[in-house]
Design an enzyme around this catalytic site. Structure first.
Site, PDB file in Angstrom:
ATOM      1  N   HIS A 207       0.817  -1.218   0.000  1.00  0.00           N
ATOM      2  CA  HIS A 207       0.000   0.000   0.000  1.00  0.00           C
ATOM      3  C   HIS A 207       0.847   1.263   0.000  1.00  0.00           C
ATOM      4  O   HIS A 207       0.553   2.226  -0.678  1.00  0.00           O
ATOM      5  CB  HIS A 207      -0.855   0.041   1.269  1.00  0.00           C
ATOM      6  CG  HIS A 207      -2.020  -0.859   1.187  1.00  0.00           C
ATOM      7  ND1 HIS A 207      -2.233  -1.863   2.088  1.00  0.00           N
ATOM      8  CD2 HIS A 207      -3.019  -0.914   0.300  1.00  0.00           C
ATOM      9  CE1 HIS A 207      -3.330  -2.496   1.757  1.00  0.00           C
ATOM     10  NE2 HIS A 207      -3.832  -1.943   0.684  1.00  0.00           N
ATOM     11  N   ARG A 314      -0.342  -6.559 -12.856  1.00  0.00           N
ATOM     12  CA  ARG A 314      -0.408  -7.654 -11.875  1.00  0.00           C
ATOM     13  C   ARG A 314      -1.816  -7.679 -11.284  1.00  0.00           C
ATOM     14  O   ARG A 314      -2.159  -6.858 -10.442  1.00  0.00           O
ATOM     15  CB  ARG A 314       0.596  -7.407 -10.761  1.00  0.00           C
ATOM     16  CG  ARG A 314       2.055  -7.571 -11.156  1.00  0.00           C
ATOM     17  CD  ARG A 314       2.919  -7.318  -9.946  1.00  0.00           C
ATOM     18  NE  ARG A 314       4.280  -7.782 -10.089  1.00  0.00           N
ATOM     19  CZ  ARG A 314       5.305  -7.010 -10.436  1.00  0.00           C
ATOM     20  NH1 ARG A 314       5.106  -5.729 -10.694  1.00  0.00           N
ATOM     21  NH2 ARG A 314       6.517  -7.509 -10.515  1.00  0.00           N
ATOM     22  N   GLU A 449       9.875 -17.558 -16.261  1.00  0.00           N
ATOM     23  CA  GLU A 449      10.383 -17.247 -14.915  1.00  0.00           C
ATOM     24  C   GLU A 449      10.752 -18.516 -14.137  1.00  0.00           C
ATOM     25  O   GLU A 449      11.137 -18.463 -12.982  1.00  0.00           O
ATOM     26  CB  GLU A 449       9.374 -16.396 -14.136  1.00  0.00           C
ATOM     27  CG  GLU A 449       7.976 -16.961 -14.050  1.00  0.00           C
ATOM     28  CD  GLU A 449       7.001 -15.999 -13.357  1.00  0.00           C
ATOM     29  OE1 GLU A 449       7.439 -15.023 -12.730  1.00  0.00           O
ATOM     30  OE2 GLU A 449       5.789 -16.242 -13.458  1.00  0.00           O
ATOM     31  N   ASP A 473      11.603 -13.884 -10.483  1.00  0.00           N
ATOM     32  CA  ASP A 473      11.463 -15.306 -10.169  1.00  0.00           C
ATOM     33  C   ASP A 473      12.499 -16.160 -10.885  1.00  0.00           C
ATOM     34  O   ASP A 473      12.954 -17.160 -10.343  1.00  0.00           O
ATOM     35  CB  ASP A 473      10.054 -15.792 -10.537  1.00  0.00           C
ATOM     36  CG  ASP A 473       9.059 -15.442  -9.447  1.00  0.00           C
ATOM     37  OD1 ASP A 473       9.369 -15.680  -8.270  1.00  0.00           O
ATOM     38  OD2 ASP A 473       7.987 -14.915  -9.773  1.00  0.00           O
ATOM     39  N   CYS A 520      10.094  -8.099 -17.766  1.00  0.00           N
ATOM     40  CA  CYS A 520       9.237  -7.288 -16.892  1.00  0.00           C
ATOM     41  C   CYS A 520       9.638  -7.391 -15.417  1.00  0.00           C
ATOM     42  O   CYS A 520       8.984  -6.825 -14.556  1.00  0.00           O
ATOM     43  CB  CYS A 520       7.766  -7.671 -17.068  1.00  0.00           C
ATOM     44  SG  CYS A 520       7.411  -9.347 -16.569  1.00  0.00           S
TER      45      CYS A 520
END
Ligand code: PEP
Ligand code: MG
Length: 597
Positions: A207, A314, A449, A473, A520
């Site tokens: 957040h 996402r 990934e 990843d 990305c």
């Protein structure tokens, strides 16, 4: 050395903290410890009571809960009308915590049976919750722990008759330091007085990061045990470009930073003026620069930084902060809004990528030993096919509104891809039968990934339209280094030559099959990697929008020929350090103006 805060003598030692750069910019100012009060929870001295005080203490506890419920409702209604509905939903989760029957029973039993004062009983009980949640070593749970601490602090303050200070009470312009900034902190945020944020938890998707970016305030997040080393009134420098925080800087450091700040601000202002220019190398090779997005609140910035579309949306954000799974219609509206905000530009929408450990207990009541190797992303389909089916329907419907591209994360085998492509086909048939419009030309890509996906790139390239390399990843799985574990962070090296070999293998396979490769993951935003990635055959880079201007400059000052030479050399290096220093040396030489950033 002796140093000083504003006008007083500086007596504290300068400390440098490294965190995650969440929002660019530099801020210098006094610290405001928004969560200093959390210490009440941890350092509460045990107080016992007598039998005749039991009822009064239970009543005190119930009143504190009631006051907290009311406070939350007030903030909830403020947020409904201000920032976004999704953030307001978090208050619903806060209310769930205040109404948690097990917690309430546990506290009341401790008061009754162990004769503990209400604050002691509550502190003991909530600590158990927090310990369990924080030991889960997962960013989702770390963030939920933040919610629990936030609510617990409010309850504790109400128990002790203390006011719940909010960010509206900043006495002077200050840098807000907190374990995490939750919606209740930010609901009353005094925009004039907050110079920036620095938090202990959180990631680029937390957040705090979203809020800081949308408010354009410098922010650094993810500095564990950072707040406990600070005191009210300490002076701080936060460097949101580099992800660094300096506490109690010496006069020399502060001066240095003021100069740096002026230089960086000037450079970034200059870079922003280039936002309409193409990311084209000196010898005429064009690279597409796109933005990563986690919510629908940051689209204005895409234009400002000159993003050519969204390279990674996402979608997990829609799921993780919601009290229930988002419906097809809710998702469709969000994806449609994305397409409508980007007329003539592409947006890559990735299907849900959460681990089994990140999901709501009510839906998936299991725990895993190795969540990163477990029920994550498309694998959830085995447990609950409805989630992906619903999401695919929403994405396909939104494809009628623009150049939407569908992206599947965590593909590791051809069987998985075949199954996913079959699901897309079935969804298209279903929509066709119902006469619901969708794009027949929608591109479909997979994240590369997992090492097996990179190794099988040639086979995959025959069946998809593009590859998107998820370096975050790919590094984690190739080097066997948990990307969230700070103990092995020294091994997490994207410049490891093995990673370069996997990227090269992927890009070569794509080129042979006539498809393209995007990166990305976070390395796409690091200008030191720009020439390497381009030299390895990557055609597009997708990154947080604030990084686009600096990467564009790096590209505009390199040559494609040099980039290929650099990549060839790097592939033959033995160590990550060698690769990094080669790439850094090239950046220093080609783009000296930005190499120091
Ligand atoms: C990645 O793995 O590089 C990536 C972009 O996806 P995420 O960080 O969401 O796993
Ligand atoms: Mg990933």
């Amino acid at each position: 050395m002796m140093m000083n805060n504003t006008n007083c003598v500086r007596t504290k030692k300068e400390i440098l903290f490294h965190g995650i750069p969440a929002s660019p910019g530099i801020a210098i100012g006094p610290v405001f410890l928004a969560k200093a009060k959390i210490r009440h929870l941890e350092n509460n001295t045990a107080r016992t009571i007598t039998e005749d005080q039991v009822d009064a203490q239970i009543e005190l506890f119930r009143n504190a809960l009631e006051m907290t419920r009311n406070d939350i409702k007030v903030m909830q209604s403020k947020m409904q009308s201000s920032i976004q509905k999704r953030t307001a939903d978090v208050f619903a989760a806060h209310l769930l915590i205040v109404n948690d029957r097990m917690l309430i029973r546990d506290v009341e039993e401790m008061i009754k049976n162990q004769k503990l004062a209400a604050d002691t009983a509550f502190s003991n009980s909530i600590q158990k919750y927090i310990t369990v949640i924080t030991s889960m070593q997962d960013s989702y749970f770390q963030e939920r722990a933040g919610d629990i601490k936030d609510v617990a602090t409010q309850i504790m303050n109400n128990l002790k008759g203390l006011a719940n200070p909010s960010l509206s009470q900043l006495p002077e312009p200050a840098i807000v330091v907190s374990s995490d900034l939750t919606p209740s902190d930010t609901a009353m945020l005094d925009r004039e007085k907050v110079l920036g944020f620095a938090t202990e938890t959180g990631s680029r998707t937390s957040h705090t990061a979203i809020l800081a970016r949308s408010l354009q305030l410098p922010a650094v997040v993810g500095m564990q045990h950072f707040a406990e080393r600070l005191e009210e009134g300490d002076r701080l420098i936060i460097d949101g470009y580099m992800g660094m925080v300096i506490a109690n800087p010496t006069e020399e450091t502060e001066e240095l930073y003021r100069t740096k700040m002026a230089q960086k601000e000037k450079l970034y202002a200059e870079l922003r003026k280039e936002s309409r220019m193409r990311a084209e190398t000196l010898d005429g090779y064009c690279i597409r620069l796109l933005a990563n997005a986690e919510g629908v609140d940051s689209f204005d910035q895409l234009q400002e930084y000159g993003a050519e579309g969204i390279g990674l949306f996402r979608t997990e954000f829609l799921f993780l902060n919601a009290a229930k799974l988002p419906s097809e219609e809710e998702q469709y509206q969000v994806y449609k809004k994305i397409m409508e905000s980007l007329p003539g530009q592409p947006a890559v929408i990735r299907t849900l990528d959460v681990g089994g450990d990140k999901l709501d207990d009510a839906l998936f009541s299991f725990r895993e030993q190795n969540p990163f190797l477990g029920m994550r992303a498309i694998r959830l389909n085995e447990l609950n096919p409805e989630i992906l089916q619903t999401q695919l329907r929403a994405i396909l419907r939104a494809s009628a509104h623009g150049e939407l591209k569908l992206l599947f994360p965590m593909v590791s085998s051809m069987e998985e891809l075949d199954h996913l492509l079959e699901l897309v086909k079935q969804t298209q048939n279903e929509l066709r039968q119902k006469k619901i419009p969708f794009s027949k030309n929608m591109e479909i890509g997979i994240m590369i990934e997992i090492p097996s996906a990179a190794i099988l790139a040639e086979q995959f390239a025959r069946k998809v339209d593009f590859f998107s390399i998820g370096s975050n990843d790919l590094v984690q799985y190739s080097l066997a280094v948990d990307r969230t574990n700070e103990r092995v962070a020294y091994l997490y090296k994207p410049s490891n030559p093995a990673i370069l070999a996997l990227i090269k293998h992927t890009a070569d396979a794509a080129r042979k099959a006539g498809i393209y490769t995007t990166v990305c993951g976070e390395i796409a935003s690091d200008p030191v990697f720009s020439a390497l990635l381009i030299g390895l055959g990557v055609r597009e880079l997708s990154m947080p929008s604030a990084s686009i201007s600096i990467v564009r400059r790096a590209i505009r000052q390199m040559s494609f020929y040099d980039a290929e030479q650099l990549a060839q050399k790097a592939l033959h290096c033995e160590t990550a350090a060698e690769v990094r220093s080669l790439a850094q040396a090239y950046l220093n030489q080609a783009a000296p103006g930005i190499s120091g950033l």
